[in-house]
Design a protein around this motif. Structure first.
Motif, PDB file in Angstrom:
ATOM      1  N   VAL A  25       1.105  -0.858  -0.052  1.00  0.00           N
ATOM      2  CA  VAL A  25      -0.415  -0.402  -0.132  1.00  0.00           C
ATOM      3  C   VAL A  25       0.900   1.230   0.075  1.00  0.00           C
ATOM      4  O   VAL A  25       0.287   1.857  -0.492  1.00  0.00           O
ATOM      5  N   TYR A  26       1.468   1.306   0.463  1.00  0.00           N
ATOM      6  CA  TYR A  26       2.920   2.618   0.656  1.00  0.00           C
ATOM      7  C   TYR A  26       4.233   2.464   0.372  1.00  0.00           C
ATOM      8  O   TYR A  26       4.945   3.666   0.023  1.00  0.00           O
ATOM      9  N   GLY A  27       3.935   1.247  -0.381  1.00  0.00           N
ATOM     10  CA  GLY A  27       5.538   1.997  -1.098  1.00  0.00           C
ATOM     11  C   GLY A  27       5.638   1.034  -2.540  1.00  0.00           C
ATOM     12  O   GLY A  27       6.064   1.962  -2.813  1.00  0.00           O
ATOM     13  N   GLY A  28       5.096   0.733  -2.522  1.00  0.00           N
ATOM     14  CA  GLY A  28       4.124   0.516  -4.256  1.00  0.00           C
ATOM     15  C   GLY A  28       5.656  -0.004  -4.773  1.00  0.00           C
ATOM     16  O   GLY A  28       6.115  -0.663  -4.900  1.00  0.00           O
ATOM     17  N   GLU A  29       5.684   1.452  -6.473  1.00  0.00           N
ATOM     18  CA  GLU A  29       6.522   0.741  -7.162  1.00  0.00           C
ATOM     19  C   GLU A  29       8.473   1.153  -6.084  1.00  0.00           C
ATOM     20  O   GLU A  29       9.178   0.953  -7.004  1.00  0.00           O
ATOM     21  N   GLU A  30       8.442   1.589  -4.934  1.00  0.00           N
ATOM     22  CA  GLU A  30       9.738   1.645  -5.352  1.00  0.00           C
ATOM     23  C   GLU A  30      10.199   0.759  -3.855  1.00  0.00           C
ATOM     24  O   GLU A  30      11.773   1.113  -3.501  1.00  0.00           O
ATOM     25  N   VAL A  31       9.153  -0.225  -3.798  1.00  0.00           N
ATOM     26  CA  VAL A  31       9.649  -1.432  -3.427  1.00  0.00           C
ATOM     27  C   VAL A  31      10.306  -2.488  -4.673  1.00  0.00           C
ATOM     28  O   VAL A  31       9.842  -2.880  -5.477  1.00  0.00           O
ATOM     29  N   THR A  32      11.889  -3.472  -4.133  1.00  0.00           N
ATOM     30  CA  THR A  32      12.169  -4.314  -5.396  1.00  0.00           C
ATOM     31  C   THR A  32      12.045  -5.442  -4.700  1.00  0.00           C
ATOM     32  O   THR A  32      11.635  -6.243  -5.413  1.00  0.00           O
ATOM     33  N   LYS A  33      12.257  -5.757  -3.381  1.00  0.00           N
ATOM     34  CA  LYS A  33      11.602  -6.751  -3.065  1.00  0.00           C
ATOM     35  C   LYS A  33      11.054  -7.040  -1.606  1.00  0.00           C
ATOM     36  O   LYS A  33      11.158  -5.642  -0.718  1.00  0.00           O
ATOM     37  N   SER A  34       9.606  -7.683  -1.510  1.00  0.00           N
ATOM     38  CA  SER A  34       9.013  -7.751  -0.608  1.00  0.00           C
ATOM     39  C   SER A  34       8.742  -9.356   0.296  1.00  0.00           C
ATOM     40  O   SER A  34       8.376 -10.296  -0.504  1.00  0.00           O
ATOM     41  N   ASP A  35       9.400  -9.229   1.415  1.00  0.00           N
ATOM     42  CA  ASP A  35       9.437 -10.833   1.802  1.00  0.00           C
ATOM     43  C   ASP A  35       8.414 -10.987   3.728  1.00  0.00           C
ATOM     44  O   ASP A  35       8.636  -9.909   3.147  1.00  0.00           O
ATOM     45  N   ILE A  36       8.188 -11.684   3.860  1.00  0.00           N
ATOM     46  CA  ILE A  36       6.932 -12.256   5.088  1.00  0.00           C
ATOM     47  C   ILE A  36       7.278 -13.026   5.374  1.00  0.00           C
ATOM     48  O   ILE A  36       8.392 -13.795   5.329  1.00  0.00           O
ATOM     49  N   LEU A  37       7.814 -12.180   7.061  1.00  0.00           N
ATOM     50  CA  LEU A  37       8.282 -13.183   8.090  1.00  0.00           C
ATOM     51  C   LEU A  37       7.264 -14.250   8.734  1.00  0.00           C
ATOM     52  O   LEU A  37       6.310 -12.852   9.511  1.00  0.00           O
ATOM     53  N   ASP A  38       7.239 -15.050   9.104  1.00  0.00           N
ATOM     54  CA  ASP A  38       6.229 -15.524  10.212  1.00  0.00           C
ATOM     55  C   ASP A  38       7.457 -17.086  11.352  1.00  0.00           C
ATOM     56  O   ASP A  38       7.632 -17.719   9.969  1.00  0.00           O
ATOM     57  N   ILE A  39       6.935 -16.777  12.074  1.00  0.00           N
ATOM     58  CA  ILE A  39       7.418 -17.848  13.029  1.00  0.00           C
ATOM     59  C   ILE A  39       6.768 -19.545  12.371  1.00  0.00           C
ATOM     60  O   ILE A  39       7.587 -20.481  13.327  1.00  0.00           O
ATOM     61  N   GLU A  40       5.792 -19.517  12.223  1.00  0.00           N
ATOM     62  CA  GLU A  40       4.883 -20.945  11.273  1.00  0.00           C
ATOM     63  C   GLU A  40       4.513 -20.839  10.312  1.00  0.00           C
ATOM     64  O   GLU A  40       4.326 -20.136   9.877  1.00  0.00           O
ATOM     65  N   ASP A  41       4.800 -21.879  10.260  1.00  0.00           N
ATOM     66  CA  ASP A  41       4.824 -22.511   8.774  1.00  0.00           C
ATOM     67  C   ASP A  41       4.011 -22.687   8.261  1.00  0.00           C
ATOM     68  O   ASP A  41       3.378 -23.470   6.672  1.00  0.00           O
ATOM     69  N   SER A  42       2.689 -22.650   8.899  1.00  0.00           N
ATOM     70  CA  SER A  42       1.373 -22.471   7.834  1.00  0.00           C
ATOM     71  C   SER A  42       0.829 -21.516   7.654  1.00  0.00           C
ATOM     72  O   SER A  42      -0.635 -21.377   6.871  1.00  0.00           O
ATOM     73  N   ASN A  43       1.264 -20.523   7.799  1.00  0.00           N
ATOM     74  CA  ASN A  43       1.325 -19.658   6.437  1.00  0.00           C
ATOM     75  C   ASN A  43       1.528 -19.280   5.466  1.00  0.00           C
ATOM     76  O   ASN A  43       3.098 -19.292   5.430  1.00  0.00           O
ATOM     77  N   GLN A  44       0.947 -20.317   4.182  1.00  0.00           N
ATOM     78  CA  GLN A  44       1.575 -20.177   3.235  1.00  0.00           C
ATOM     79  C   GLN A  44       1.813 -18.798   2.606  1.00  0.00           C
ATOM     80  O   GLN A  44       2.715 -18.661   1.541  1.00  0.00           O
ATOM     81  N   LYS A  45       1.154 -17.591   2.885  1.00  0.00           N
ATOM     82  CA  LYS A  45       2.138 -16.043   2.308  1.00  0.00           C
ATOM     83  C   LYS A  45       3.716 -16.196   3.032  1.00  0.00           C
ATOM     84  O   LYS A  45       3.968 -15.121   2.205  1.00  0.00           O
TER      85      LYS A  45
END
Length: 558
Positions: free
Chosen positions: A402-422
């Motif tokens: 939403v706030y980074g848009g085209e300025e973002v070149t890499k977007s990682d998602i961190l979670d401690i649970e491997d059930s998060n498919q995202k």
């Protein structure tokens, strides 16, 4: 297994998309692994559920599993699981639902304290699809810390019956009533009728909660409704316990046209008024043979899409119940549902009531947008120039996009649970073993640090993986209810300006820190009371008072 306190059973059927998440929630309940077991029974699944069950059993030593070769239904599956259980206390978790942290330990202690046959939940939180914060509505038991009365079975005035959902009970109680019914599709409702009709005693455990997933697959109730079986299922339950009804009610039940799905036998039975025998207590203490009557052959008439929207003409206790029924029948959009919720339970009336309970138990999300999100999103909007390059965010990347848009070149998602498919990275924020030094230009952590026991370690790791000139954008709660999911065992901290400065100055230079307080007395009162952004004026939200903050924002540059 001398330490075993609880057998947690999960009936499984074609649940490959949700089972792992359900199982993971079992390990946040405040029990040591040797104090409980998880029993899964697969009821003839045709997807990859059997393979997933075996995989989960390899990951956890206290999981046991069994298989039905052919589909036998929910009642038979639950009965198989309880028969195989090793504990004297049972709880059944549906494979598409979740347990808030600490719920079962709370219920277990309450069961022992009351020395009763069963305890049920206080609140059933209905969330949509995969988003635990997409609250559709919350069913609240009218009997907190009270014995659940027999009359609750017919849901007087359409109130929530806590025994119609899954609840905790003793194996002795299960054996006394013969388990779950297997001849119709309403096994949990049938079990609750058997439970109270046997004279067993159940209480509602105060503040115990259950996360019930909806709008993900068609519920068993809708499947039964579409097939024209609802009235027949209820009639089977009622006639199994014929002895509790007076002659007028019993005649109504046997004469009811169950094939007409535009009528509902339970609604009309409730409207008859006095339906039970006079000496109900005496009746419940005696054994009764099965009823022997001739009933018409069952004729199942499937509904079509037009008939599905037929509204039955009923008497409503108040305007609020009418709006909720219309919303349910017409399948209104979430926005419209929230609007109806606000006008039927206005904020003004809340503050005129003599009550210690919030208007919403889930941050006001069933009424509109949560108040703390106003401050969080304004903070991110004001600092969007820092959301660029390689970014890391927890659980999802909503704010990065939403706030980074085209300025973002890499977007990682961190979670401690491997059930998060995202999630693109499975790791622990306190010790990020899989992330190298100087990896990110921006880390977004909104309302995260209250769930981390070792704050210093987490902030140190965030500092390590930031590039030189990189930024942490974080928000911290000053005032909030205990989180519904993390619960009493997982929600550690609330923060102040001084506390936030103390924590972040250990790793960041003071001149590279911008720490601010957001909110005021009014926003804090409304947020704590469970009201939403739509309940308060924009002018009131925009005024910040550092003596009465709702949240703290932190911008930390390396």
């Amino acid at each position: 297994m001398p330490n075993l306190k609880l057998s947690l059973i999960i009936p499984c059927y074609n649940c490959e998309k949700t089972l792992a998440e359900a199982v993971n929630s079992c390990y946040t309940q405040g029990f040591q692994n040797d104090e409980f077991e998880v029993l899964m029974v697969d009821d003839g699944s045709t997807d990859s559920t059997p393979a997933l069950i075996k995989q989960l059993a390899l990951e956890h030593k206290n999981i046991r599993y069994f298989f039905h070769e052919k589909n036998q239904g929910g009642g038979a599956t639950r009965n198989t699981a309880v028969a195989k259980s090793l504990s004297e206390v049972i709880f059944c978790l549906d494979s598409d639902d979740l347990l808030p942290a600490g719920s079962l330990s709370k219920m277990y202690q309450y069961l022992k304290e009351k020395k009763c046959d069963g305890v049920s939940i206080h609140r059933s939180i209905k969330f949509g699809g995969n988003n635990i914060k997409n609250i559709d509505h919350i069913d609240v038991s009218p009997y907190p810390d009270k014995k659940i009365p027999f009359k609750s079975l017919i849901r007087p005035e359409e109130e929530f019956c806590p025994l119609d959902v899954t609840f905790m009970y003793t194996k002795n109680a299960f054996q006394k009533i013969g388990g779950y019914p297997t001849k119709h599709g309403f096994d949990t409702q049938g079990f609750s009728w058997r439970f109270l009709c046997a004279g067993l005693v159940a209480y509602t455990c105060p503040d115990a909660e259950y996360l019930h997933r909806i709008h993900f697959t068609r519920s068993y109730y809708l499947r039964e409704y579409d097939a024209g079986r609802v009235n027949y299922n209820w009639r089977d339950i009622l006639l199994e316990h014929y002895y509790v009804f007076n002659p007028k009610a019993l005649h109504f039940i046997t004469a009811f046209d169950c094939s007409n799905f535009t009528r509902n036998i339970m609604d009309e039975l409730r409207n008859l008024g006095d339906i039970f025998v006079v000496n109900l207590k005496d009746v419940l203490e005696k054994p009764h043979p099965p009823i022997n009557i001739n009933l018409p052959e069952k004729i199942y008439i499937r509904r079509n899409s037009l008939q599905g929207y037929v509204l039955r003409v009923k008497q409503y206790r108040n305007v609020s119940s009418l709006f909720r029924k219309i919303a349910k029948k017409l399948r209104l959009s979430p926005t419209t549902k929230k609007f109806l919720h606000r006008i039927t339970k206005p904020a003004t009336f809340y503050f005129l009531r003599n009550t210690s309970k919030p208007l919403s138990n889930y941050y006001g999300l069933e009424r509109g947008e949560a108040i703390d999100r106003f401050f969080i999103e304004n903070f991110l909007k004001e600092n969007k120039q820092y959301i660029r390059g390689a970014c890391l965010e927890l659980l999802n990347n909503k704010y990065t996009n939403v706030y980074g848009g085209e300025e973002v070149t890499k977007s990682d998602i961190l979670d401690i649970e491997d059930s998060n498919q995202k999630a693109t990275i499975i790791d622990d924020l306190r010790q990020l073993k899989t992330i190298t030094d100087n990896a990110y230009d921006c880390i977004i952590l909104t309302q995260v640090f209250q769930f981390i026991d070792d704050l210093a370690a987490a902030i140190s790791e965030c500092h390590r993986v930031l590039k030189k000139g990189g930024t942490i954008l974080a928000t911290l709660p000053c005032l909030s209810r205990i989180d519904c999911v993390a619960g009493l065992e997982g929600d550690y901290w609330r923060f102040t300006l001084a506390g936030a400065k103390y924590l972040f100055q250990k790793k960041f230079l003071p001149e590279n820190l911008s720490i601010k307080a957001h909110g005021n007395v009014r926003s804090g009162l409304f947020f704590y009371a469970g009201l939403a952004q739509e309940d308060i004026s924009l002018k009131a939200l925009k005024k910040d008072d550092s003596d009465f903050p709702t949240i703290i924002s932190v911008r930390a540059i390396k």
